[in-house]
Design a protein around this motif. Sequence first.
Motif, PDB file in Angstrom:
ATOM      1  N   SER A   1      -5.175 -37.740  -1.955  1.00 57.76           N
ATOM      2  CA  SER A   1      -6.551 -37.224  -1.579  1.00 57.76           C
ATOM      3  C   SER A   1      -7.462 -38.109  -2.454  1.00 57.76           C
ATOM      4  N   TRP A   2      -8.790 -38.138  -1.765  1.00 59.22           N
ATOM      5  CA  TRP A   2      -9.832 -39.109  -2.493  1.00 59.22           C
ATOM      6  C   TRP A   2     -10.732 -38.226  -3.116  1.00 59.22           C
ATOM      7  N   ASN A   3     -11.449 -38.342  -4.260  1.00 55.89           N
ATOM      8  CA  ASN A   3     -12.583 -37.956  -4.782  1.00 55.89           C
ATOM      9  C   ASN A   3     -13.766 -37.904  -4.161  1.00 55.89           C
ATOM     10  N   ALA A   4     -14.796 -37.514  -4.374  1.00 57.20           N
ATOM     11  CA  ALA A   4     -16.171 -37.718  -3.694  1.00 57.20           C
ATOM     12  C   ALA A   4     -16.748 -38.802  -4.145  1.00 57.20           C
ATOM     13  N   ASP A   5     -16.393 -39.210  -5.286  1.00 55.68           N
ATOM     14  CA  ASP A   5     -17.079 -40.476  -5.857  1.00 55.68           C
ATOM     15  C   ASP A   5     -16.217 -41.952  -5.356  1.00 55.68           C
ATOM     16  N   GLY A   6     -15.219 -41.642  -4.419  1.00 59.28           N
ATOM     17  CA  GLY A   6     -14.594 -42.751  -3.880  1.00 59.28           C
ATOM     18  C   GLY A   6     -13.469 -43.294  -4.743  1.00 59.28           C
ATOM     19  N   THR A   7     -12.938 -42.626  -5.646  1.00 56.15           N
ATOM     20  CA  THR A   7     -11.779 -42.883  -6.471  1.00 56.15           C
ATOM     21  C   THR A   7     -10.532 -41.860  -6.075  1.00 56.15           C
ATOM     22  N   ALA A   8      -9.352 -42.103  -6.415  1.00 56.26           N
ATOM     23  CA  ALA A   8      -8.401 -41.300  -6.389  1.00 56.26           C
ATOM     24  C   ALA A   8      -7.490 -41.461  -7.677  1.00 56.26           C
ATOM     25  N   SER A   9      -6.631 -40.460  -7.885  1.00 53.38           N
ATOM     26  CA  SER A   9      -5.900 -40.429  -8.874  1.00 53.38           C
ATOM     27  C   SER A   9      -4.258 -40.439  -8.622  1.00 53.38           C
ATOM     28  N   VAL A  10      -3.599 -41.207  -8.953  1.00 55.60           N
ATOM     29  CA  VAL A  10      -2.101 -41.389  -8.176  1.00 55.60           C
ATOM     30  C   VAL A  10      -1.296 -41.558  -9.315  1.00 55.60           C
ATOM     31  N   HIS A  11       0.002 -40.929  -9.097  1.00 57.61           N
ATOM     32  CA  HIS A  11       1.021 -41.233 -10.076  1.00 57.61           C
ATOM     33  C   HIS A  11       1.763 -42.529  -9.731  1.00 57.61           C
ATOM     34  N   TYR A  12       1.716 -43.645 -10.451  1.00 58.52           N
ATOM     35  CA  TYR A  12       2.353 -44.946 -10.268  1.00 58.52           C
ATOM     36  C   TYR A  12       2.851 -45.416 -11.332  1.00 58.52           C
ATOM     37  N   ARG A  13       4.234 -45.818 -11.485  1.00 58.27           N
ATOM     38  CA  ARG A  13       5.019 -46.487 -12.673  1.00 58.27           C
ATOM     39  C   ARG A  13       4.949 -45.247 -13.773  1.00 58.27           C
ATOM     40  N   GLY A  14       5.131 -44.347 -13.479  1.00 61.92           N
ATOM     41  CA  GLY A  14       5.420 -43.235 -14.666  1.00 61.92           C
ATOM     42  C   GLY A  14       4.042 -42.975 -15.101  1.00 61.92           C
ATOM     43  N   ALA A  15       3.047 -43.210 -14.895  1.00 58.60           N
ATOM     44  CA  ALA A  15       1.436 -42.653 -15.385  1.00 58.60           C
ATOM     45  C   ALA A  15       0.333 -42.585 -14.205  1.00 58.60           C
ATOM     46  N   ARG A  16      -0.448 -41.881 -14.650  1.00 56.35           N
ATOM     47  CA  ARG A  16      -1.530 -41.499 -13.744  1.00 56.35           C
ATOM     48  C   ARG A  16      -2.689 -42.982 -13.853  1.00 56.35           C
ATOM     49  N   TRP A  17      -3.080 -43.294 -12.682  1.00 51.54           N
ATOM     50  CA  TRP A  17      -3.945 -44.439 -12.384  1.00 51.54           C
ATOM     51  C   TRP A  17      -5.070 -43.852 -11.651  1.00 51.54           C
ATOM     52  N   THR A  18      -6.047 -44.718 -11.688  1.00 50.73           N
ATOM     53  CA  THR A  18      -7.481 -44.607 -10.982  1.00 50.73           C
ATOM     54  C   THR A  18      -7.273 -45.437  -9.893  1.00 50.73           C
TER      55      THR A  18
END
Length: 141
Positions: free
Chosen positions: A95-112
Amino acid sequence: MADSTFWWLLAGACIVLELLTGTFYLLMLALGFVAAALAAYLGLALTGQVATAAIAGGGAVAIWYAVRSARGRRAGATANPDMNLDIGEVLSVDSWNADGTASVHYRGARWTVVQRAAQPPVAGIYRVVGVVGNRLMVDKA
């Protein structure tokens, strides 16, 4: 001083300047001066030596310029897959946030995650096309 000595000194000076400045073109000019020194050893007149230096050095510079231009410009560090191993990898955005960013779990960490192009934020599979700081720039896969 012999003509060949003069050409060898010019070639050495170009090599020293190249080491100080880091330009590869000075090495190409040094090749021209080496060719002129060899022409002096062969007994060519000064005019022939200068012509040899100009043709060999100028030709080497032109060939090197053509080779570099044919390769094209490399991408900057943020979009160069040789420097960032994440570029080209695929990830899933739920899912995407209202500001056009998303938070994903990638390579064992949270990325924007942000989209590179202005596209509607739709959940799905995206490909990483750049890394800016701690943000992954993505395009729809």
